[in-house]
Design a protein around this motif. Sequence first.
Motif, PDB file in Angstrom:
ATOM      1  N   LEU A 189       1.061  -1.144  -0.082  1.00  0.00           N
ATOM      2  CA  LEU A 189      -0.028  -0.080  -0.084  1.00  0.00           C
ATOM      3  C   LEU A 189       0.672   1.209   0.248  1.00  0.00           C
ATOM      4  O   LEU A 189       1.152   2.302  -1.102  1.00  0.00           O
ATOM      5  CB  LEU A 189      -0.945   0.086   1.478  1.00  0.00           C
ATOM      6  N   PHE A 190       1.637   1.091   0.751  1.00  0.00           N
ATOM      7  CA  PHE A 190       2.458   2.693   0.924  1.00  0.00           C
ATOM      8  C   PHE A 190       3.384   2.709  -0.354  1.00  0.00           C
ATOM      9  O   PHE A 190       3.789   3.705  -0.197  1.00  0.00           O
ATOM     10  CB  PHE A 190       3.610   2.601   2.391  1.00  0.00           C
ATOM     11  N   GLU A 191       4.304   1.696  -0.579  1.00  0.00           N
ATOM     12  CA  GLU A 191       4.528   1.545  -2.408  1.00  0.00           C
ATOM     13  C   GLU A 191       4.007   2.030  -3.167  1.00  0.00           C
ATOM     14  O   GLU A 191       4.496   3.468  -4.023  1.00  0.00           O
ATOM     15  CB  GLU A 191       5.031   0.224  -2.882  1.00  0.00           C
ATOM     16  N   LEU A 192       2.431   1.606  -2.691  1.00  0.00           N
ATOM     17  CA  LEU A 192       1.700   2.674  -4.449  1.00  0.00           C
ATOM     18  C   LEU A 192       1.876   3.902  -4.148  1.00  0.00           C
ATOM     19  O   LEU A 192       1.590   4.678  -4.782  1.00  0.00           O
ATOM     20  CB  LEU A 192       0.385   1.712  -3.735  1.00  0.00           C
ATOM     21  N   PHE A 193       1.825   4.619  -2.590  1.00  0.00           N
ATOM     22  CA  PHE A 193       1.597   5.961  -2.304  1.00  0.00           C
ATOM     23  C   PHE A 193       2.833   6.883  -2.809  1.00  0.00           C
ATOM     24  O   PHE A 193       2.490   7.628  -3.185  1.00  0.00           O
ATOM     25  CB  PHE A 193       1.073   6.013  -0.535  1.00  0.00           C
ATOM     26  N   LYS A 194       3.570   5.878  -2.869  1.00  0.00           N
ATOM     27  CA  LYS A 194       4.620   6.683  -2.566  1.00  0.00           C
ATOM     28  C   LYS A 194       5.467   6.987  -4.509  1.00  0.00           C
ATOM     29  O   LYS A 194       5.300   7.804  -4.477  1.00  0.00           O
ATOM     30  CB  LYS A 194       6.215   5.839  -2.246  1.00  0.00           C
ATOM     31  N   ALA A 195       5.251   5.749  -5.551  1.00  0.00           N
ATOM     32  CA  ALA A 195       5.545   5.428  -6.326  1.00  0.00           C
ATOM     33  C   ALA A 195       4.577   6.708  -7.226  1.00  0.00           C
ATOM     34  O   ALA A 195       4.474   7.355  -8.160  1.00  0.00           O
ATOM     35  CB  ALA A 195       4.687   4.225  -6.850  1.00  0.00           C
ATOM     36  N   SER A 196       3.232   6.832  -6.642  1.00  0.00           N
ATOM     37  CA  SER A 196       1.365   7.652  -7.304  1.00  0.00           C
ATOM     38  C   SER A 196       2.211   9.174  -7.015  1.00  0.00           C
ATOM     39  O   SER A 196       2.473   9.747  -8.299  1.00  0.00           O
ATOM     40  CB  SER A 196       0.368   7.311  -5.872  1.00  0.00           C
ATOM     41  N   ASP A 197       2.492   9.264  -5.912  1.00  0.00           N
ATOM     42  CA  ASP A 197       3.652  10.633  -5.306  1.00  0.00           C
ATOM     43  C   ASP A 197       4.494  10.572  -6.820  1.00  0.00           C
ATOM     44  O   ASP A 197       4.277  12.356  -6.240  1.00  0.00           O
ATOM     45  CB  ASP A 197       3.477  11.168  -3.966  1.00  0.00           C
ATOM     46  N   GLU A 198       5.580   9.922  -6.504  1.00  0.00           N
ATOM     47  CA  GLU A 198       6.708  10.376  -6.938  1.00  0.00           C
ATOM     48  C   GLU A 198       5.984  10.962  -8.379  1.00  0.00           C
ATOM     49  O   GLU A 198       6.508  12.021  -9.659  1.00  0.00           O
ATOM     50  CB  GLU A 198       7.312   9.264  -7.302  1.00  0.00           C
ATOM     51  N   ALA A 199       5.224  10.024  -9.359  1.00  0.00           N
ATOM     52  CA  ALA A 199       4.573  10.525 -10.839  1.00  0.00           C
ATOM     53  C   ALA A 199       4.234  11.664 -10.469  1.00  0.00           C
ATOM     54  O   ALA A 199       3.823  12.417 -11.887  1.00  0.00           O
ATOM     55  CB  ALA A 199       4.150   9.291 -11.433  1.00  0.00           C
ATOM     56  N   TYR A 200       3.196  11.981  -9.906  1.00  0.00           N
ATOM     57  CA  TYR A 200       2.528  13.667  -9.817  1.00  0.00           C
ATOM     58  C   TYR A 200       3.476  14.391  -9.957  1.00  0.00           C
ATOM     59  O   TYR A 200       2.938  15.009 -11.036  1.00  0.00           O
ATOM     60  CB  TYR A 200       1.448  13.113  -8.385  1.00  0.00           C
ATOM     61  N   LEU A 201       4.477  14.583  -8.897  1.00  0.00           N
ATOM     62  CA  LEU A 201       4.766  15.555  -9.047  1.00  0.00           C
ATOM     63  C   LEU A 201       5.839  15.531 -10.320  1.00  0.00           C
ATOM     64  O   LEU A 201       6.046  16.733 -11.147  1.00  0.00           O
ATOM     65  CB  LEU A 201       5.925  15.392  -7.516  1.00  0.00           C
ATOM     66  N   LYS A 202       5.911  14.432 -10.611  1.00  0.00           N
ATOM     67  CA  LYS A 202       6.475  15.042 -12.327  1.00  0.00           C
ATOM     68  C   LYS A 202       5.745  15.326 -12.817  1.00  0.00           C
ATOM     69  O   LYS A 202       6.594  16.071 -14.085  1.00  0.00           O
ATOM     70  CB  LYS A 202       7.040  13.506 -13.090  1.00  0.00           C
ATOM     71  N   ARG A 203       4.783  14.935 -13.621  1.00  0.00           N
ATOM     72  CA  ARG A 203       3.510  15.725 -14.068  1.00  0.00           C
ATOM     73  C   ARG A 203       3.230  16.825 -13.822  1.00  0.00           C
ATOM     74  O   ARG A 203       2.819  17.746 -15.017  1.00  0.00           O
ATOM     75  CB  ARG A 203       2.118  14.723 -14.402  1.00  0.00           C
ATOM     76  N   ASN A 204       3.264  17.528 -12.662  1.00  0.00           N
ATOM     77  CA  ASN A 204       3.009  19.315 -11.837  1.00  0.00           C
ATOM     78  C   ASN A 204       4.428  19.582 -11.253  1.00  0.00           C
ATOM     79  O   ASN A 204       4.263  19.271  -9.847  1.00  0.00           O
ATOM     80  CB  ASN A 204       1.410  18.745 -10.650  1.00  0.00           C
ATOM     81  N   PRO A 205       4.438  19.545 -12.320  1.00  0.00           N
ATOM     82  CA  PRO A 205       6.486  20.035 -11.201  1.00  0.00           C
ATOM     83  C   PRO A 205       5.956  21.384 -10.364  1.00  0.00           C
ATOM     84  O   PRO A 205       7.150  21.729  -9.925  1.00  0.00           O
ATOM     85  CB  PRO A 205       7.561  20.564 -12.960  1.00  0.00           C
ATOM     86  N   VAL A 206       5.329  22.119 -10.676  1.00  0.00           N
ATOM     87  CA  VAL A 206       4.552  23.385  -9.359  1.00  0.00           C
ATOM     88  C   VAL A 206       4.506  22.728  -8.451  1.00  0.00           C
ATOM     89  O   VAL A 206       5.313  22.947  -7.206  1.00  0.00           O
ATOM     90  CB  VAL A 206       4.244  23.907  -9.870  1.00  0.00           C
ATOM     91  N   GLN A 207       4.078  21.951  -7.556  1.00  0.00           N
ATOM     92  CA  GLN A 207       3.731  21.444  -6.888  1.00  0.00           C
ATOM     93  C   GLN A 207       5.158  20.803  -6.372  1.00  0.00           C
ATOM     94  O   GLN A 207       5.035  20.566  -5.026  1.00  0.00           O
ATOM     95  CB  GLN A 207       2.626  20.173  -6.740  1.00  0.00           C
ATOM     96  N   ALA A 208       5.152  19.995  -7.555  1.00  0.00           N
ATOM     97  CA  ALA A 208       7.285  19.534  -6.449  1.00  0.00           C
ATOM     98  C   ALA A 208       8.201  20.650  -5.903  1.00  0.00           C
ATOM     99  O   ALA A 208       8.434  20.792  -4.309  1.00  0.00           O
ATOM    100  CB  ALA A 208       7.556  18.387  -7.572  1.00  0.00           C
TER     101      ALA A 208
END
Length: 616
Positions: free
Chosen positions: A51-70
């Motif tokens: 579950l927590f691997e999913l959360f981490k991978a999901s968040d990492e991909a989100y930041l790459k697609r949405n650089p301002v949030q990173a």
Amino acid sequence: MKHSFRLLVLGASIVALAACATAPAAAPEPIASAAGPAAPPVAEKSAHDRLFELFKASDEAYLKRNPVQALFRGDLRYADRLGDNITDEYYAGEKAAAEADLAALKAIPRDHLDATDQLAYDTFDYTTKDELRAYQPDILNFTKVRPMNHFYGLHTFYPTFASGKGGAPFNTLEDYENNLKRHKDFVTYIDRAIGRFREGEQAGVVETKLTVRNMIEQLNEQLKMKPEDSPYYGPVKQFPEAISAADRARLTKEYRAAITDELFPVLTRLRDFLKNEYLGNAREGVGLMYMKGGDNLYRYEVQSTTTLPMTPEQIHELGLKEVERITAEMEKVRQEVGFKGTLHQFFEHMRSAKQFQPKSRDSLTQDYYRIGRTVEAKIPTYFSTVPKASLVIKPYDPFREKFEAGGSYEQGTPDGSRPGTFYFNAYDLPSRSTWGETTLFLHEGEPGHHFQISLAQENEALPAFMRFGGNTAYVEGWALYAETLGYDMGLYRDPYQRFGTLNDEMLRAMRLVVDTGIHSKGWTRDQAIKYMLDHSGMGRTDATAEVERYIAIPSQATAYKVGALTIQRLRDKAKAELGDRFDIREFHAQVLNTGALPLQILEQKIDRWIAAKKSS
């Protein structure tokens, strides 16, 4: 779009997680070979770890697609990009991300998780499904063609962001170079936004004339500045020492050229398009009901904002009842203090009487110190768990106070090393009514935002999206509920302080009526303003700003009161079912110790807690 969109799981992670969808077969016995004993079998990952691997991978991909949030998190890996969250490719990617997240989530057996992880599972599931709904054609086709208005949009966000006083860092030479690269993305975005507006014109899905006129005024304000006075020029006025004289000279020239050759021209294109073409095609009716697809969109917005399956009609009726109830309570205060005039005359008296105006900046400060001490002495009666981070009480710095709200909260660090801060406004002292002090402190300070935000981020058992994320219905609902604890604590025995909390509560109740009135009942701007003036002590300027906010961001203002009433209803339910076994400290711990949950999931949690208490 204004939603916080969800998170694509990296392809390899999806495959790995999906491969774990079924229960594993019994591991075969290791087979010996001539080369020696076989390696021990790889241990199956626990449901928690997956579950927590999913959360981490999901968040990492989100930041790459949405650089301002990173960048806002201090992650500079993508700082040379602004992103392009306006294209069909972006929307398709976000939709695919949500679908992939849900598929990966369903591959994890929920019943193998502990109670906290199950809440994380449910929250991720709920939020992702809600965001996926936003990418369905019946919603997306009516939002993507309206990429901005006067209340939200890149045209107003970006000047501050790029000014050296916003979210973008300007500490190194690379930071300055990255900002110039982001300017290119900004120009591309604005030109594409014009294209989206044109798509909407062709489809008959357009913004209101009111919001378009406000956007034109905003753009005129930016464009009338000299380049050197523009916020875009701000970074070259405050170079860090590490940047050499040669680089300073080069960057100053490049920043000025970017303003004159790229930024101002694209803003001019946007302004001229809105003024000369789009305004004539914009709609007169300010409510979504007057827009093609608007009824369906508003129903979705209401449910997404409140995190409850409520209809606009239900919210409107709830608001009317709350306005009637609060008006009766205000009338009781008027009678209790012996005021002889009408309720509206009482409102004016409360706004203007010198007895309610702070005598000095120091006296206002001392008032809040006194309220803080009083509240903290009562906290142990109502809370079993308090934040590690302490709370500092102080006025806004003089350089910023003129443009700030009456009060706000700035969170501390998760480890408690930096305290949270309750800021109050000491500008224009005659306008700072002392009768509003108690309710403001309870909302912004303790036990409002300080408790809710601090306890969530200090809970390391929660995943990051629950520690640091949230939804308006819960976050503002808790803070508004915290104001009502002043009754339990005996802080509103003073009728004027009680008027203060009723006055703030009335604003949140009127929002239910006015927002739904505008978007589902066809209320005009002036009709909505009149309603707010007739039912409160608000001034016309404030009421106008509130109404134009509701026009621009439908449903957002309904979250506060719905959230607070939900928490109060759950408390009443727990008290009725548990009787003498009800402990308000336990109830508050249950509400606060797992982050900002969607209200439906919060109710499920409280129901389980009630059942467990009854059976123990």
